[in-house]
Structures are given as C-alpha cells and as structure tokens.
Design a protein around this motif. Structure first.
Motif, mmCIF file in Angstrom:
data_model
loop_
_atom_site.group_PDB
_atom_site.id
_atom_site.type_symbol
_atom_site.label_atom_id
_atom_site.label_comp_id
_atom_site.label_asym_id
_atom_site.label_seq_id
_atom_site.Cartn_x
_atom_site.Cartn_y
_atom_site.Cartn_z
ATOM 1 N N TRP A 254 0.813 -1.188 0.000
ATOM 2 C CA TRP A 254 0.000 0.000 0.000
ATOM 3 C C TRP A 254 0.862 1.260 0.000
ATOM 4 C CZ3 TRP A 254 -4.774 -0.954 -1.286
ATOM 5 C CH2 TRP A 254 -5.645 0.128 -1.338
ATOM 6 N N GLU A 255 1.461 1.561 -1.132
ATOM 7 C CA GLU A 255 2.357 2.703 -1.273
ATOM 8 C C GLU A 255 1.547 3.989 -1.277
ATOM 9 O OE1 GLU A 255 5.644 2.438 -1.741
ATOM 10 O OE2 GLU A 255 6.024 0.418 -2.540
ATOM 11 N N MET A 256 2.112 5.021 -0.700
ATOM 12 C CA MET A 256 1.374 6.279 -0.666
ATOM 13 C C MET A 256 1.488 7.040 -1.990
ATOM 14 S SD MET A 256 -0.704 6.714 1.689
ATOM 15 C CE MET A 256 -1.156 5.245 2.617
ATOM 16 N N ARG A 257 2.688 7.060 -2.548
ATOM 17 C CA ARG A 257 2.829 7.721 -3.845
ATOM 18 C C ARG A 257 3.037 6.666 -4.916
ATOM 19 N NH1 ARG A 257 7.161 12.183 -2.560
ATOM 20 N NH2 ARG A 257 6.961 11.249 -0.481
ATOM 21 N N THR A 258 2.118 6.560 -5.830
ATOM 22 C CA THR A 258 2.232 5.501 -6.830
ATOM 23 C C THR A 258 2.527 6.106 -8.203
ATOM 24 O OG1 THR A 258 -0.123 5.524 -7.279
ATOM 25 C CG2 THR A 258 0.639 4.011 -5.574
ATOM 26 N N ARG A 259 3.047 5.253 -9.073
ATOM 27 C CA ARG A 259 3.423 5.674 -10.411
ATOM 28 C C ARG A 259 3.275 4.454 -11.302
ATOM 29 N NH1 ARG A 259 7.772 9.035 -12.470
ATOM 30 N NH2 ARG A 259 6.816 9.719 -14.415
ATOM 31 N N ILE A 260 2.555 4.581 -12.363
ATOM 32 C CA ILE A 260 2.181 3.412 -13.151
ATOM 33 C C ILE A 260 3.412 2.567 -13.554
ATOM 34 C CG2 ILE A 260 2.140 4.399 -15.485
ATOM 35 C CD1 ILE A 260 -0.848 3.154 -15.488
ATOM 36 N N PHE A 261 3.319 1.294 -13.366
ATOM 37 C CA PHE A 261 4.372 0.285 -13.590
ATOM 38 C C PHE A 261 5.505 0.374 -12.555
ATOM 39 C CE2 PHE A 261 3.098 -0.026 -18.267
ATOM 40 C CZ PHE A 261 2.515 -1.258 -18.110
ATOM 41 N N LEU A 262 5.892 1.587 -12.146
ATOM 42 C CA LEU A 262 7.082 1.724 -11.302
ATOM 43 C C LEU A 262 6.794 1.482 -9.831
ATOM 44 C CD1 LEU A 262 8.585 4.872 -12.992
ATOM 45 C CD2 LEU A 262 9.267 2.487 -13.302
ATOM 46 N N ARG A 263 5.635 1.907 -9.400
ATOM 47 C CA ARG A 263 5.306 1.796 -7.992
ATOM 48 C C ARG A 263 3.792 1.802 -7.907
ATOM 49 N NH1 ARG A 263 8.830 2.667 -3.944
ATOM 50 N NH2 ARG A 263 10.304 3.490 -5.455
ATOM 51 N N THR A 264 3.212 0.609 -7.824
ATOM 52 C CA THR A 264 1.758 0.521 -7.780
ATOM 53 C C THR A 264 1.367 -0.300 -6.556
ATOM 54 O OG1 THR A 264 1.968 -1.350 -9.322
ATOM 55 C CG2 THR A 264 1.321 0.768 -10.259
ATOM 56 N N ALA A 265 0.167 -0.067 -6.075
ATOM 57 C CA ALA A 265 -0.285 -0.765 -4.867
ATOM 58 C C ALA A 265 -0.341 -2.275 -5.126
ATOM 59 C CB ALA A 265 -1.647 -0.238 -4.435
ATOM 60 N N GLU A 266 -0.890 -2.646 -6.268
ATOM 61 C CA GLU A 266 -0.848 -4.057 -6.667
ATOM 62 C C GLU A 266 0.098 -4.157 -7.861
ATOM 63 O OE1 GLU A 266 -4.230 -5.650 -8.736
ATOM 64 O OE2 GLU A 266 -3.660 -7.721 -8.361
ATOM 65 N N PHE A 267 0.938 -5.156 -7.870
ATOM 66 C CA PHE A 267 1.722 -5.397 -9.077
ATOM 67 C C PHE A 267 1.869 -6.889 -9.315
ATOM 68 C CE2 PHE A 267 5.739 -6.231 -6.833
ATOM 69 C CZ PHE A 267 5.642 -5.458 -5.682
#
Lengths: 490, 490
Positions: free
Chosen positions: B155-168
């Motif tokens: 459950w990341e607070m700052r997400t970025r598509i592909f790089l940092r997502t809550a679900e991957f």
C-alpha cells in the motif's frame, strides 16, 4: 513400496484427498480454505493454461490484467450480482499494521482505515465493466475480446481442495459486443472451446447445456455450461459461459454509437474455468493405484527406469537408452530417465503409477542382450516387451492410443450411467445409486427446489442437443417438451 | 496524424505518463494505486514472462502457487521482515457483506469478523517458509527450487504506473539449501539470470551489485541487485536476489537432517522481478515519437502497410505480400498486415511508431512494379527501399541488428553518464545534472543517510566487479577501498 491410498469403492472422498496428497499435487494451507498447489500439480495446471490460452488467442482474444480489489460500491451496481456474491466476500478495511503499545506484537492500525472498503475480487465483471466504459465509444471499438488469468476469492464455508477453495486460480473472459446475436455467438463459441478442451485435452466427455434460471450466474441472462461425470456418478460443472445481455453495460453506463449513429448499451459475455478442472481431471480418470493422466496434460509422458546391479550395467543401459530419449524429445515428448539409486525399481514403478505417468519403460540386462524394452501403460496396467528398433514410433502411437482410450473409457462409463427416468419413485431410487438422470421437468423453480430439497439432486443443465420430446414432469406431472439432466453434483 | 506526446526534454515525467497512455500499455484504475494493464502492454509482459520462465526452468526451478493471504501472526515471525512491510499492508478483516438495514446498500457485516486478520501478501517468504517446514526433513529434500508468478500488494502512498503501484505482478523465487555456500551460489545465479534477461531480451545494460545494509530486503542477510540507467540519468532497480541466511528457517523452524545426521536450519534465498520492468523498458529506450521496443519483446515485430487507392490495387499488393508474411511467420517472426481502410497510411505509420513496432514495411504501386518494398526501422528512424527478393533474410538480420543497436545505444548512454567523483562539492554538482556517480564511501549508514538527505542520491549498489581502489569517503574523508554507485532513483 508404493504409498497406499484408500480404494475408490471403500471411500471415494478419502481416496480423492489421499491421492492429491500422495501424488504431490496440492495441500491445504494454514489459511482457512486456501490451498498450496505443489510443483507437480502446478505443472499440470500450466499445461492446461497453455492449451486454453492458445485456444483463446486463436479465437481472437487478448490477455489483460485488472485490479485485485473492487470498491464495495461497484459490486452493488448490478443488483443480482451483489446478491450472488455479498455473502462470500473477503473485505479489506485497513492498509497498515503497527506495533501494539503493550508490546504484544503487531496490530491493525485503527487510524489506517480505508474510506471505502475494498472487496477481493470474487469475479471481475464490475471492475472490468467500469473500465470498459472508457474504452468503448463507438461500434468501431467492438467487439472487445479480453481474457484475464487471475486469482479470485470466494469465502466458502465448506471447502474441498481444487473443487471449492476460498482462493482459486482461473481465467475469466469478458467481452463486449454491438449486438445481442454477436454476444450470444461468443457465449456459445467459448462453451465450444471449453468442451473441446475438456474432451481433447482432458479426455473427459462433457454435456453442453444451459443452466436453469436458478443456477445462472449472478447477473447473467443465460448461463451455458459443460457438465462432466465423475467416477462416483456425480456431476461436476467444468466451465461456464455467460450471456450477460446489457445488464453490466446498464449498471456501468457503457454505451456506444452504433453504425446508425444511435446510442445503445453494449452486450456482454463472460466465461471462466478454474483450478477446479484439476479436481475434475483427477476424479474422471484416476484409479486405486493413483493418478491416470491423459498424455496431453502429463508433465512427464514417458519415464525410463533402468534395472541394474552396478555402475557398469547402468552405463551400458544409459548408453542404449540415450538415443531413444533424444529422439523422443525431438518429437516434443517429455521423458524422464530415473537412474537414481536412492530407490529400488519396484518403488519407482509404484511412484510413477501414483503420479500418473502414461508410459513407463523398464530396461534390464536381458533386454540389453535381446535389444528389447519393457513397455507398461498406466491406464490399462498392461505390459509388453517390445523391440528397441522402432520403439520411438511405438511410443508415439501408444501415447495417442492412451489419450483416446482414456476418453473412450470415460465416455462408456458415462453412457452406462445415464438413465432415462419417467416417474419420481424411479428417480429417487436411481439418484441414490448415482449417475445422470434424464427426466422431464415442468420448467419452474419451485419444482426444481423441491426436488433438490428432497433428493439433493440439481438440474445440471438443459442439454443443448436435447431432442424435443413430449412428456410429463416427474414431480408435478405438468407437461414438458424436453428432458433435462439431473444429478448430485460437486 | 499521430497522437502527440510531450518530448522527453520538455517534461520527462509527463512524457512517460502520456506514452503509456497513448501507446495503449496501461492506465490507472478507479482503485487507488492499482493499474489496469491493457492488452498491448500485457502482451509485452507475457513475452517477458515466457522468457524468464524458460530461464528459471533451465536452471532447475519449478513453479508452484501459495496463498494470497498471510495470517497476521506469520508476518510477525521474522522481526525485520514485519518491520519492513507492516506500514504498507492491505488487511482483510471481514468475510461477508450484508444489506444495510436502512436500505442504503450493502455494508460490511460486523458479525463476519475474522478471528485473525489476514494480510494480502506483500511478498511470500512467510507463507512459503511456513509450508517448507513440512516439505523438508532431510538433505535429500534439498535443494528446493520453487518459483511463483503472482500478484502482490504494497500500500504505497505515492504511486506511479508500472514503477510503484499498490498491486503489481511479479515472480518470486524461494529456494532452500543445505549449506550457506549453495544458497549464496543460487543468489548469484539468479542475479545472473536477471542480468542476462535485462541485457539480452530488454536490451538494457545493467550493473550487478550488492545493496548496502540500509537498502537490503527486510529479512535478508545480503541483497544483490541489477541497476539500470534511464534516459533522464536516474537509476532503476530492475531485479533483486536475496541471500536470506537462516533467518526464515529459524523464524519458521525449518530444520533438516544433514548427511552427517545432525539437525540444522535450512539456508534460503528469494528473488524477484515485477511489472516494474515494463517501466524500465519504456524509459530505457523510447523516444519522443513513442515506444522503442527491442524486437525480442515486441508483440508485433514487423508491420506491413499497403498503400492503395482501390480494391484492385489492394488485391495486387496483398497477393505480393502474402508469401513474404508466410515465410516470416515460419521463422517465428510476428507480422501484422494492416490493410484496414479506416485510417490513412500516414496515420498508421505514426501509430506503429507510437507502439514501437521495430520494422515497418510499406508497399505501393510503384514498389509493386519495381519489385521493391520500403523498409523503415523504428529505432533509428531510417528508411530504405529494398528489393523484394531476399527480403525475408534482410528483415531477419535487421531485427537482430535492431536488438543489438538498441542495447549499444543504451550502453553508450550509460557510459557517457557515469562519473568518477572525488569530492562532495563535485558530487553535489553532478547529481543535479543526473547520471551515475562512482565515488568512495566510508561504509556507514550514517554517511549514506546524510548524503541521501542532502542530495536525494542513494547508493544504488556496490558493484560486484568494482576493483579494489584506495580512496577517501567523499563525505567524511574516512578511508574506503572501492567505489560505490550513487544516483537518484525511481
């Protein structure tokens, strides 16, 4: 010696559980209702996946991936859908743990409560249709043919490994079309794909049919299914394909501009098969000695066991067998050469029987002299001594024959256990003995419910190829114009 | 015409986001931090999966599947592990919804509270090691070499598509060994597999190194990694391989009987790569016109666009092109023939550039007369007119050349942006300009933290092949005997 499992006649249910354990397919995990699929079991599932995925792509579908979590409000948008799934939803309410102040360990941080609870997907119609809304504007965007391989969670109270687990793996196709006809064609096409997979790969004959309204998918206008007979005469629903009408399009406001430049709601389908197929595969063919696998899905198709007393003998046997293995592998046949000295040949024989390896070759010093090899087939448990010359072609046709024989055996079993029944007394008697019953039904939910209540039998499907036939409902005597399939089911 | 995207120099971050959108790779979903991977993006991920999976199997690993849910108490068993993951756990607390009494919709049923909360796996060490406990008794059960393809949630607070997502999506290997050496060999072997995949498939050069204690995986004794340079000079960690020592074996009581008949704890490793690689692939090669894909990972390797004015011309061009397509397909090359009349050739050219199709063939009536075809390569944006005779061989070597050229270009870019720096002033100046900095460091966490605080640069890794070299820490002046890689990172 072989790790023994109970016989099917003794205790079918225990036979199933023990077989899964001893053949190293899967096990229950410490998490209630969730299974661990072990490497050997998973390698069978991988073969299933590959074959199905190829068939989906051949029919024009692409894979994609949608979120695991569904906002609670989404699930509610389609009334009968939420009705069907609300009672078995795993709900995420918080997003953080913290150390307890009393030092007793970690606790859920009450301050990290989600504004809206998230459901772990039990199926993805809602999250997918909410996405399709942005993907579809005009008829040019249709059809949209997408499949997803994913895990889903349904918090079932009574679970059974592979057949009914809280988490399972599956694929779910979700398609969108411009007309009802196209959507219905897709629904039927995917049912055919499933039937073809069941019959040609799993060697498991299936009946294609439609579910009664009672048994439809929550949110579907029509649910088609394939039903297979297990060796205890019970039915197993092996795959479903749903015509969703415009239900989800309406719930999620998915409209498109037709060729005639009018706004209309999109027509939908969804279809899925799951790791439940593993349970079906086991129960359709296996016997008291263990798994029986159709060659097309066997992770190891041929095992070769050398019988030797010393390293020199082993070296001679290995040299003889090596070119055979190479040729088999060239043909895409999976071969294992088991020369480990940790176990005796007899132990190995039993072990590979347990694991369902379709063909076993054994070669000792006398075979070496005679230029022969002993060939055993798992399904019929027959053995023969075969000349090494031409062995590769022999094995290739043997594998084909095993695939066909397993299918034929299952088909004959089903034929022998399908009964046409015309009175309720006969019905009640037969249902206790097992098998599928073809009987007339008046078409009402009330009758279906009453029969289920009294006999635990459900209507598995209304076969697609059922001939018109005038008759009377076995329960109410009301008129009926085709027979449906009743059975007790997994 | 082409859907324009911002240029990299204008706004690198916007370029990345728009490229993902316009090339139809993925999008954010309505669920915070969770992405939808669209069919085109997913087909690239499938190619990555297939290549990696083959490499895992070649190195003796099998796939299996473990539960999505982890009992809260499991997570706590390894102290530094829970420390690392507790703050970003999605927690399942209930298993049912019900209708609100006020008719306002469905609510979480307060009576359906789980006895023990379940964590949606952020990684599976705990649930897997709790399972291994039953699978491992003696040295004969080792090594245990298992991989899992799965979804995980952080459950990341700052997400970025592909790089940092809550679900991957990712794969996670989990292996168990009889000795520390064997486990360390495995850790290194899998790092090599990742490096080979990055370089040979993704055409992305990587630095192999070890993480500093600060940056280690929570629960590992040593974390190896591959680090790649993006076109903005920032670093991206593309894969990690962890030596777990006996930490998880001790936490979950996984002991085995050694050859010497003594009880010992098992040694472990874990290693993973994720859909983050999609972000790396995009940022490593793509340009202001769109995606640049290495041919080995391109879902469409060759697109053929006929240029025609009427059906007769199209028929002639199609007849000419068909045998070329057949031959290409025989070689395993993926070809698309785009004869749709919905869009003009210019639009198609821009579209396939955006999507990164490595080779584009265009053929008009003059080509037909001359027995030629126009061949354009996406990476260099060059065009040439080539004789149809021998075109298949030409394309085949062109694809090889593109794969190599993309790698070389990325390598040259990295070489040009690696700086050896010996003072902190120089360091601060350089870090603003971007790139990797090779500098001396005193080996302490304090210094690492201070530099990170002041410059946002982290130690990406201690390169495995770093030569011994006496020097002084740029920050403290204390002695150091090798340079480490500093950079700002994704």
């Amino acid at each position: 010696m072989a790790k023994a499992i109970p016989s099917r006649s003794e205790n079918y249910s225990e036979w199933y559980n023990e077989l899964i354990k001893k053949a190293d397919l899967a096990e229950n995990s410490a998490v209630r209702g969730c299974m661990v699929i072990k490497p050997y079991g998973f390698s069978i599932w991988e073969k299933m996946q590959r074959a199905l995925d190829d068939m989906f792509k051949e029919t024009g579908h692409s894979n994609a991936y949608f979120p695991l979590f569904i906002p609670k409000s989404y699930l509610s948008k389609e009334a009968s859908h939420v009705e069907g799934f609300a009672k078995e939803c795993a709900v995420v309410t918080h997003y953080r743990l913290k150390n307890a102040e009393d030092g007793s360990g970690v606790i859920v941080d009450p301050e990290a409560k989600l504004e809206e609870e998230l459901i772990v997907r039990p199926t993805s119609e809602t999250v997918i249709w909410s996405t399709y809304r942005n993907w579809i504007q005009s008829y040019r965007d249709l059809p949209l043919l997408i499949n997803q391989w994913a895990n889903v969670v349904r918090w079932e109270m009574r679970t059974r490994i592979f057949l009914r687990t809280a988490e399972f793996l599956w694929q779910e196709g979700h398609t969108a079309h411009a007309t009802a006809d196209e959507a219905m064609d897709e629904t039927r096409q995917m049912l055919d794909v499933y039937a073809r997979f069941a019959e040609e790969w799993m060697a498991m004959p299936v009946i294609r049919g439609a579910k009664t309204p009672n048994e439809r998918f929550a949110g579907a206008e029509d649910t088609l299914c394939i039903e297979a007979m297990m060796q205890d005469g019970k039915a197993l629903q092996a795959g479903t394909s749903h015509f969703l009408g415009q239900n989800f399009a309406k719930a999620f406001e998915v409209q498109f501009l037709t060729k005639e430049n009018k706004l209309d709601y999109v027509w939908g389908t969804s279809w899925g098969v799951s790791t439940r197929l593993m349970g079906a595969l086991i129960m359709a063919h296996s016997d008291d000695d263990g798994l029986v696998l159709p060659p097309k899905l066997a992770p190891i198709q041929v095992v070769i066991v050398p019988i030797y007393k010393n390293d020199e003998q082993l070296a001679q046997l290995t040299a003889k067998v090596k070119p055979v293995m190479q040729e088999l592998r060239k043909l895409g046949i999976t071969v294992k050469f088991d020369d480990s000295d940790a176990n005796k040949p007899g132990w190995k024989f039993a072990e590979y029987e347990l694991r369902g390896v379709p063909v076993r070759l054994a070669m000792g010093m006398r075979d070496l002299e005679n230029e022969t090899v002993e060939v055993a087939r798992r399904d019929l448990k027959t053995k023969e001594t075969v000349a090494l010359e031409g062995i590769v072609g022999h094995i290739q046709s043997l594998l084909d024959d095993i695939q066909k024989t397993i299918y034929q055996k299952a088909l004959q079993f089903r034929e022998a256990n399908m009964f046409r029944v015309d009175t309720y007394d006969e019905f009640k008697e037969q249902i206790e003995k097992g098998g599928f019953i073809l009987a007339h039904w008046d078409g009402t939910s009330e009758t279906e419910d009453a029969i289920k209540e009294e006999t635990k039998a459900t209507i598995r499907c209304i076969p697609l190829d059922a001939p018109e036939e005038e008759g009377q409902c076995i329960y109410t005597g009301k008129p009926s114009n085709r027979r449906v399939v009743f059975a007790r089911a997994y």
